[in-house]
Design an enzyme around this catalytic site. Structure first.
Site, PDB file in Angstrom:
ATOM      1  N   HIS A 104       1.284  -1.093  -0.012  1.00 43.96           N
ATOM      2  CA  HIS A 104       0.360  -0.180  -0.144  1.00 43.96           C
ATOM      3  C   HIS A 104       0.890   1.439  -0.704  1.00 43.96           C
ATOM      4  CE1 HIS A 104      -3.287  -1.890   0.596  1.00 43.96           C
ATOM      5  NE2 HIS A 104      -3.015  -2.351   1.125  1.00 43.96           N
TER       6      HIS A 104
ATOM      7  N   GLU B  88      -6.032 -11.160   7.334  1.00 44.45           N
ATOM      8  CA  GLU B  88      -7.299 -10.357   7.649  1.00 44.45           C
ATOM      9  C   GLU B  88      -8.475  -9.603   6.934  1.00 44.45           C
ATOM     10  OE1 GLU B  88      -4.744  -7.207   5.577  1.00 44.45           O
ATOM     11  OE2 GLU B  88      -3.623  -8.924   3.902  1.00 44.45           O
TER      12      GLU B  88
ATOM     13  N   ASP C 163      -8.158  -4.326   7.614  1.00 40.27           N
ATOM     14  CA  ASP C 163      -8.533  -5.156   6.839  1.00 40.27           C
ATOM     15  C   ASP C 163      -9.838  -6.409   7.447  1.00 40.27           C
ATOM     16  OD1 ASP C 163      -8.208  -4.612   4.237  1.00 40.27           O
ATOM     17  OD2 ASP C 163      -6.307  -4.845   4.432  1.00 40.27           O
TER      18      ASP C 163
END
Length: 263
Positions: A53, A155, A181
């Site tokens: 990310h 997650e 998440d």
């Protein structure tokens, strides 16, 4: 291909992780080797570089690992973009002491990424030859394998339901909770949604208990140092603190507020 005999340090990070020693890391989202080098000298046990990310894409992974190694205090770890074994191999060839693999759904995927971290006959990792990994961890495949940590993320609802089998997977050294998440998987409308707080805490207890039962390490991402201390006391064995981009924004905002008399 000619193999070179190269000296290497002791097993370090992977060995400490497998012994379930308490470890504290820091998260890097920005593509700045200069900043990474500064952080790596502070004394964190590891520095995690976000290849999923953050804005540190594959060409920057090696520069980040060089910056970590330059200080000789922390271990460099890379979160790869996906459970793709190719990405795992590239991160390890860049000199990462471990990989954090996101969105692992079940024990089958966990086994595939664990094998991607190890060479023949126990794994599928290709011999890298004269790359950074050889300089840092040696040229004997089995010894290199011992110095690499395979960390899979928990997650999703699927991963949580298959947690026992994931933790029992040979070659998986640790599980790592992505709380944002996982919160969404448990019904949160946003990270921090109080409606899902109870479910998240129950899930975290399940993760720490299952990891402990299987004798593997268990980590989590936290917003600050106090959060790290709290989670380590609750049974997590390693915790990663916030991120460089978050702290940069927080510091700049605090100084602006002080300058305008708003602090």
């Amino acid at each position: 291909m000619t193999t070179v005999s190269v000296s290497h340090p002791d097993p370090g990070f992977a060995a400490r992780l497998r012994r379930r020693e308490p470890l504290v890391g820091y998260w890097i989202s920005l593509d700045s080797p200069v900043a990474v080098e500064r952080i790596a000298g502070l004394g964190y046990d590891y520095v995690g570089v976000d290849g999923q990310h953050g804005v540190v894409h594959q060409p920057g992974w090696q520069a980040a690992m060089l910056a970590v190694d330059a200080r000789g205090r922390s271990a460099g770890v890379i979160r790869v973009p996906s459970p793709d074994p190719v990405a795992v191999g590239v991160a390890l060839d860049a000199g990462a002491r471990g990989v954090i693999v996101p969105m692992v759904e079940d024990a089958g995927q966990a086994r595939a990424v664990a094998r991607a971290c190890r060479h023949h006959p126990v794994g599928t990792r290709s011999l890298g030859g004269p790359v950074r990994a050889e300089l840092r961890m040696g040229s004997v495949p089995a010894e290199v394998d011992d110095r690499v940590a395979c960390i899979v993320m928990i997650e999703t609802a699927s991963a949580l339901s298959d947690l026992d089998a994931i933790c029992a997977t040979e070659g998986v050294d640790a599980v790592y909770v992505g709380p944002a998440d996982l919160s969404a998987a448990l019904g949160a409308r946003w990270f921090g949604d109080p409606a899902a707080a109870g479910a998240l805490e129950a899930a975290l207890r399940t993760v720490t208990g299952t990891a402990r039962r299987h004798g593997i390490a268990c980590g989590i991402h936290v917003p600050d140092g106090d959060g790290a201390a709290k989670r380590l006391a609750e049974g997590f064995t390693f915790a990663t603190v916030s991120s460089d981009i978050t702290h940069l924004q927080q510091a700049a905002a605090a100084h602006l507020a002080a300058a305008r008399g708003l602090a």
